[in-house]
Design a protein around this motif. Structure first.
Motif, PDB file in Angstrom:
ATOM      1  N   GLY A  87      -4.886  -1.096   3.515  1.00 19.54           N
ATOM      2  CA  GLY A  87      -4.864   0.092   4.353  1.00 19.54           C
ATOM      3  C   GLY A  87      -4.057  -0.091   5.619  1.00 19.54           C
ATOM      4  N   SER A  91      -0.316   1.668   6.214  1.00 19.68           N
ATOM      5  CA  SER A  91      -0.271   2.569   7.364  1.00 19.68           C
ATOM      6  C   SER A  91       0.842   2.165   8.327  1.00 19.68           C
ATOM      7  CB  SER A  91      -1.619   2.562   8.083  1.00 19.68           C
ATOM      8  OG  SER A  91      -1.592   3.380   9.229  1.00 19.68           O
ATOM      9  N   TRP A 215     -10.641   6.466  -0.753  1.00 15.75           N
ATOM     10  CA  TRP A 215      -9.721   6.832   0.319  1.00 15.75           C
ATOM     11  C   TRP A 215      -8.496   5.910   0.332  1.00 15.75           C
ATOM     12  CZ3 TRP A 215     -10.498  11.259   2.889  1.00 15.75           C
ATOM     13  CH2 TRP A 215     -11.796  11.796   2.928  1.00 15.75           C
ATOM     14  N   ILE A 216      -8.735   4.614   0.179  1.00 17.26           N
ATOM     15  CA  ILE A 216      -7.619   3.669   0.148  1.00 17.26           C
ATOM     16  C   ILE A 216      -6.726   3.937  -1.059  1.00 17.26           C
ATOM     17  CG2 ILE A 216      -6.970   1.238  -0.012  1.00 17.26           C
ATOM     18  CD1 ILE A 216      -8.169   1.888   2.652  1.00 17.26           C
ATOM     19  N   GLY A 219      -4.642   6.908  -0.445  1.00 18.43           N
ATOM     20  CA  GLY A 219      -3.565   6.573   0.479  1.00 18.43           C
ATOM     21  C   GLY A 219      -2.435   5.818  -0.197  1.00 18.43           C
ATOM     22  N   ALA A 223       1.282   7.273  -0.512  1.00 19.53           N
ATOM     23  CA  ALA A 223       2.388   6.526   0.100  1.00 19.53           C
ATOM     24  C   ALA A 223       3.488   6.244  -0.910  1.00 19.53           C
ATOM     25  CB  ALA A 223       1.862   5.230   0.697  1.00 19.53           C
ATOM     26  N   LEU A 257      -1.413  10.421   5.934  1.00 22.12           N
ATOM     27  CA  LEU A 257      -1.705   9.223   5.146  1.00 22.12           C
ATOM     28  C   LEU A 257      -2.018   8.032   6.051  1.00 22.12           C
ATOM     29  CD1 LEU A 257       1.026   9.498   2.357  1.00 22.12           C
ATOM     30  CD2 LEU A 257      -1.443   9.753   2.066  1.00 22.12           C
ATOM     31  N   SER A 258      -1.272   7.889   7.146  1.00 22.96           N
ATOM     32  CA  SER A 258      -1.517   6.786   8.082  1.00 22.96           C
ATOM     33  C   SER A 258      -2.907   6.892   8.694  1.00 22.96           C
ATOM     34  CB  SER A 258      -0.459   6.785   9.189  1.00 22.96           C
ATOM     35  OG  SER A 258       0.824   6.530   8.667  1.00 22.96           O
ATOM     36  N   ILE A 260      -5.526   8.412   7.401  1.00 19.63           N
ATOM     37  CA  ILE A 260      -6.531   8.153   6.375  1.00 19.63           C
ATOM     38  C   ILE A 260      -6.685   6.648   6.141  1.00 19.63           C
ATOM     39  CG2 ILE A 260      -7.006   8.342   3.893  1.00 19.63           C
ATOM     40  CD1 ILE A 260      -5.873  11.170   4.016  1.00 19.63           C
ATOM     41  N   LEU A 261      -5.559   5.962   5.972  1.00 21.94           N
ATOM     42  CA  LEU A 261      -5.601   4.533   5.676  1.00 21.94           C
ATOM     43  C   LEU A 261      -6.152   3.721   6.849  1.00 21.94           C
ATOM     44  CD1 LEU A 261      -2.165   4.303   3.858  1.00 21.94           C
ATOM     45  CD2 LEU A 261      -4.369   3.807   2.817  1.00 21.94           C
ATOM     46  N   THR A 264      -9.951   4.726   7.691  1.00 21.83           N
ATOM     47  CA  THR A 264     -10.879   4.128   6.733  1.00 21.83           C
ATOM     48  C   THR A 264     -11.054   2.641   7.004  1.00 21.83           C
ATOM     49  OG1 THR A 264     -10.205   5.721   5.045  1.00 21.83           O
ATOM     50  CG2 THR A 264     -11.329   3.742   4.286  1.00 21.83           C
TER      51      THR A 264
END
Length: 347
Positions: A87, A91, A215-216, A219, A223, A257-258, A260-261, A264
């Motif tokens: 993550g 990110s 979540w990961i 992401g 990505a 996305l950043s 979220i990663l 998390t």
């Protein structure tokens, strides 16, 4: 079919890539990661043989104490380290590619500090909040932190620059950290926040793994799907727009996305910095400038770094543990100073 304006006369850039090196990194890195996970599960206060680890995973016997240690304590800890390493690394790679800023990193741009501040608020006013809600609040804090950093750095004369972004990030991170500490002292939750300040995967349970892995994974998929557009953005907004990219939409998706990663990862292990700074640079120097290779290589290397750092955290001063954040900072701080000095020379 007519091409968008500017596409026909915009030469397609020739990217410097090393697919063979990237393939070696992916294959070798995955093999090293699996070995690191096995070692991570076997080392600790009670040393366990690798054969016992294999038996506990594939032939679990709940009557054996070692099997219970492996299944309930060490295995989720090792997997958490790998997941958050992925993550943080992805990110950082997304942020560096979108902003063309070699100093971009979730920890340096206020994301980690923002998440930590909102988590401190949650501990103070909503004690006992379930972990799945903590992740959502962590996302919100990450958005607040990054929004403040980008807003402040954009107000400076001359607009955004790598150095201004780093300075604004340092200032906002220091402010949010001070506010978090103030909340912790006033509401007597310093002990609860100690884990988040130090950073680490000790005490991770299967519940957290079950919550963070979707979540990961989302992401990672996002990505990779966005990687070609990030590559074009890394060459400049004008080139990306000339090749038909909707740069604003790409930047918005990349920032989401950043958040979220990184959000998390912070919610799971605390504010571990510099993984998103060092790993993307390492991947880019090895495989070239194509983010279709940089992102998967960063994921593998980031996971490997966190797993190895967790092993080191347990072996440096047994039976006590050294915070993972401190170990990674020993690498990250000199690397950051080197990059800052390099950027200053190039200005």
């Amino acid at each position: 079919m007519s091409l968008p304006s500017g596409v026909a006369d915009t030469p397609r850039p020739k990217l410097r890539t090393r697919p063979f090196v990237a393939s070696i990194i992916l294959i070798g890195g995955l093999a090293a990661l699996f070995l690191g996970l096995a070692v991570s599960v076997s080392v600790g206060a009670a040393d366990i043989k690798l054969s016992m680890v294999w038996e506990a995973i594939f032939n679990f016997n709940q009557e054996l104490t070692q099997h219970q240690i492996i299944r309930e304590l060490r295995l989720p800890r090792a997997l958490a380290g790998a997941l958050v390493g992925i993550g943080f690394a992805i990110s950082g790679a997304i942020m560096q590619g979108m902003t063309r800023n070699p100093l971009a990193d979730p920890g340096l741009l206020g994301i980690n500090a923002g998440s930590g501040f909102v988590l401190a608020i949650c501990f103070a006013f909503f004690p006992g909040l379930p972990f799945q809600y903590l992740i959502l609040f962590s996302f919100a804090g990450a958005a607040v932190g990054s929004g403040l950093v980008y807003g402040i750095s954009s107000l400076a004369k001359g607009g955004l620059s790598p150095v201004r972004l780093a300075l604004a990030g340092a200032a906002v991170s220091a402010l949010l950290l001070a506010l978090s500490e103030g909340v912790a002292i006033y509401f007597h939750i310093s002990q609860d926040l100690a884990f988040w300040y130090a950073g680490g995967v000790a005490g991770t349970k299967w519940l957290q793994i079950k919550i963070i892995w979707p979540w990961i994974l989302a992401g990672i998929i996002g990505a990779i799907w966005l990687s070609r557009s990030i590559t074009l953005l890394s060459l400049g907004d004008e080139i990306a727009a000339g090749l038909g990219q909707r740069t604003r939409w790409v930047k918005a998706a990349g920032m989401l996305l950043s958040l979220i990663l990184a959000g998390t990862s912070v919610s799971a292990v605390g504010a571990v910095g510099f993984v998103g700074l060092v790993i993307p640079h390492m991947a880019r120097s090895l495989v070239g400038v194509d983010y279709r290779w940089i992102i998967p290589c960063s994921a593998v290397l980031g996971a490997l770094l966190m797993v190895v750092a967790d092993i080191g955290a347990r072996m440096i001063n047994p039976p006590f543990e050294t915070p993972i954040g401190a170990l990674i900072a020993l690498i990250g701080v000199p690397f950051f100073l080197y990059l800052a000095r390099k950027e200053r020379r190039e200005m």
